[in-house]
Design an enzyme around this catalytic site. Structure first.
Site, mmCIF file in Angstrom:
data_model
loop_
_atom_site.group_PDB
_atom_site.id
_atom_site.type_symbol
_atom_site.label_atom_id
_atom_site.label_comp_id
_atom_site.label_asym_id
_atom_site.label_seq_id
_atom_site.Cartn_x
_atom_site.Cartn_y
_atom_site.Cartn_z
ATOM 1 N N HIS A 1 1.065 -1.212 -0.192
ATOM 2 C CA HIS A 1 -0.131 -0.069 0.043
ATOM 3 C C HIS A 1 0.637 1.183 -0.063
ATOM 4 C CE1 HIS A 1 -3.233 -2.831 0.969
ATOM 5 N NE2 HIS A 1 -4.055 -1.884 0.922
ATOM 6 N N GLY A 2 2.004 1.405 0.499
ATOM 7 C CA GLY A 2 2.848 2.568 0.482
ATOM 8 C C GLY A 2 4.247 2.128 1.264
#
Length: 476
Positions: A326-327
Site C-alpha cells: 500500500h505504501g
C-alpha cells in the site's frame, strides 16, 4: 483522468459510441480502439508514464512467448526472473527507493554514523502497483502452465492497460480477463443497464459518502490533539467509511464501465463491514489483491499446510507484505502487522473459516450475536485504519490513546452530517448484500419504484456531493 471528472463525463460516451457503432465490425478494431483509449486515459495525468507501461507490456509479452518455446526448465525460470526483475524493479525505484534509503540512513544515524539519505526526485506513476501485479500474474501463470501465452500483441497490450481498472483495480488475472479480448463481444442491454446502476452506486459511494467524510477526516487527523475523544471517534469512523466508499466506489465504477464494453471483471468488495470476524473481513475487502497474495505468495510459501509456526510465519508475511504494497511508510507495515495479530487467534483456534456465508442469510434482520460480532470486527478494523491514515506510527498511537478518555462522553465538535449518507449506504448494502453491489435492483419488478430509487440516488449525488477529492488508492 478521474472517474468523477468533467473530462471523463465526455470521454466515456464518446468511447462507447466509437466502440459499438464505428469499430464494432471486427474484434481487432475494437481491441485496438480500447488500447488507444486506455493510453489516452492513462496519459491524461502525465504522458511520460506511458513509457513504463509500454515497456512492461513488451517485456512480459516477449517473456511469455519465450517461456512456452523454451524446452529447458532452467531457461523458463530465467525468463520469469527477468519479468519479475523488470516489474518489481520499476516498482522498487519509483515507490520504495527513497523509503529504503531514508530508513537505512536513520538506522545508521541512530548508532552514531551520520550521513544523509540518497533520494530520487521522481513522481510515483499512478496505478503502478495495480498494473504491475496484473501483468506479473500473466507471466507467472504462463510459467506454471496455467495459461497459454498470447501471440496477439494488441490483445495483450489492451489487457495490461484496460482503462476501467488500470489505475486502481480490480487487479485482474490474465486467466479471467485476457480471454475476453479474444471473444467477439455483442452488446447486452441487461448487462449494460446493470453496469450503469453499478456506476451510479459507485459515484454515490465516492462523491457523497467518501468525499463528505474526507472533509471531517482531514480536519480531525490534521489537528487530533485539539479534539475530544468523541470527535476523534467520529473522525476514525468517518475514515473507515471514506476509504471504503472511495476504493469500493472506484471498483464499482470500473466494473460497471467494463460491462458497458462487454467485459466482466471480478468482484472486488463484498460488503466487508458486515463481517463477523477479521478473517471474513479480509475475504470481502479488496478481494483481487487478497486472492493475488494468496495464490502467488501465501500458497507458494506453504500456505496453511505446514506446522503451527509455518502457518504463523506465512500469516505475518502475507499481511506485512500487503501493508507494504500500500505504501512506502512504516505506518502501512504496522497496519499490516496489526491485522496479522487480529487474525492470529482465529488461526490458532482454527476458526478462520467459520463465516463463509452471507450474514443473516435469507433473513431480513440480524441477530444480537451477529450485531456484537460485526461491531467488534468494525471497531478493531477502524483502530487499524487509524494507523493507515496517520502520518507516522507515533501519531497513530497518540490518536488511539486519546480515544480512551472521559471526553468520549461529550458531543463531537465536527459536522456529523456524513452519518446520514453512511446510513443510506448501509441500508442499501444490507438489503442487497446477496448481490454484486448495493443498487442491483433487477429483481424489483415495479419499474416506477426502481426509477424512483435511481432518481433519488442521482439527486443526492447532485445536491450533496462534496468537493471533489482524488481517489485514495491512486497513491498506491
Amino acid at each position: 483522468m478521474l472517474f468523477n471528472s468533467i473530462e471523463y463525463l465526455f470521454f466515456l460516451p464518446i468511447a462507447f459510441i466509437l466502440y459499438w457503432f464505428v469499430f464494432h465490425k471486427r474484434l481487432n478494431f475494437q481491441n485496438t480502439l480500447l488500447l488507444v483509449l486506455s493510453y489516452i486515459f492513462y496519459g491524461w495525468w502525465d504522458w511520460r508514464f506511458l513509457s513504463l507501461i509500454i515497456f512492461s507490456s513488451i517485456i512480459d509479452y516477449t517473456c511469455g512467448l519465450q517461456i512456452e518455446k523454451s524446452p529447458s526448465k532452467k531457461t523458463k525460470k530465467r525468463l520469469l526472473i527477468v519479468s519479475m526483475i523488470v516489474n518489481l524493479g520499476f516498482l522498487g525505484v519509483f515507490k520504495y527507493f527513497n523509503f529504503f534509503s531514508e530508513s537505512l540512513s536513520n538506522a545508521f544515524n541512530s548508532v552514531g554514523y551520520q550521513f544523509g539519505p540518497l533520494t530520487l526526485e521522481v513522481i510515483l506513476p499512478v496505478g503502478i502497483s495495480f498494473y504491475t501485479f496484473q501483468t506479473m500474474s500473466y507471466t507467472i501463470d504462463v510459467y506454471k502452465g496455467k495459461l497459454k501465452p498470447t501471440k496477439n500483441i494488441i490483445s495483450f497490450f489492451a489487457f495490461v492497460s484496460f482503462f476501467p481498472q488500470l489505475v486502481a483495480g480490480p487487479i485482474e488475472r490474465a486467466t479471467n480477463l485476457l480471454p475476453q479480448f479474444y471473444t467477439k463481444r455483442r452488446f447486452d442491454y441487461k448487462n449494460a443497464v446493470n453496469g450503469l446502476r453499478q456506476i451510479l452506486w459507485g459515484l454515490f459511494k465516492k462523491i457523497v459518502v467518501a468525499d463528505n467524510c474526507a472533509i471531517v477526516v482531514n480536519q480531525v487527523f490534521d489537528n487530533h490533539l485539539d479534539y475530544s475523544a468523541s470527535t476523534l471517534a467520529v473522525g476514525a469512523i468517518f475514515f473507515a467509511f471514506q476509504i471504503y466508499g472511495d476504493f469500493s466506489g472506484y471498483s464499482d465504477i470500473a466494473i460497471g464501465t467494463s460491462r458497458l464494453f462487454g467485459f466482466n471483471l471480478m468482484q472486488n468488495f463484498a460488503f466487508p463491514y458486515f463481517s463477523r470476524d477479521i478473517a471474513e473481513f479480509w475475504r470481502r475487502w479488496h478481494i483481487s489483491l487478497s486472492t493475488w497474495f494468496r495464490d502467488y505468495l501465501y500458497i507458494p510459501l506453504g500456505g496453511s499446510k505446514g506446522g503451527l509456526w509455518l502457518k504463523i510465519r506465512n500469516t505475518f508475511i502475507i499481511f506485512i507484505v500487503s501493508g507494504f504494497w500500500h505504501g512506502a511508510n512504516w505506518t502501512f507495515i504496522f497496519w499490516g502487522t496489526l491485522n496479522a495479530i487480529y487474525f492470529l487467534p482465529l488461526l490458532l483456534l482454527k476458526r478462520n473459516r467459520i463465516h463463509t456465508n452471507n450474514i443473516a442469510e435469507n433473513k431480513l434482520f440480524i441477530s444480537f450475536t451477529e450485531i456484537y460480532q460485526v461491531l467488534i470486527t468494525f471497531t478493531i478494523t477502524t483502530i487499524a485504519w487509524v494507523f493507515f491514515r496517520a502520518e507516522s506510527i507515533e501519531q497513530g498511537f497518540s490518536y488511539v490513546i486519546s480515544l480512551f478518555s472521559k471526553s468520549m462522553l461529550t458531543m463531537p465538535s465536527v459536522d456529523i452530517k456524513p452519518f446520514l449518507f453512511i446510513f443510506i449506504l448501509l441500508i442499501f448494502e444490507w438489503l442487497f448484500r446477496d448481490k454484486k453491489h448495493g443498487l442491483e435492483l433487477s429483481n424489483l419488478k415495479i419499474a416506477s419504484i426502481r426509477w424512483g430509487i435511481y432518481t433519488l440516488i442521482f439527486m443526492i449525488i447532485l445536491f450533496f456531493g462534496a468537493q471533489s477529492q482524488s481517489f485514495i488508492y491512486f497513491q498506491f
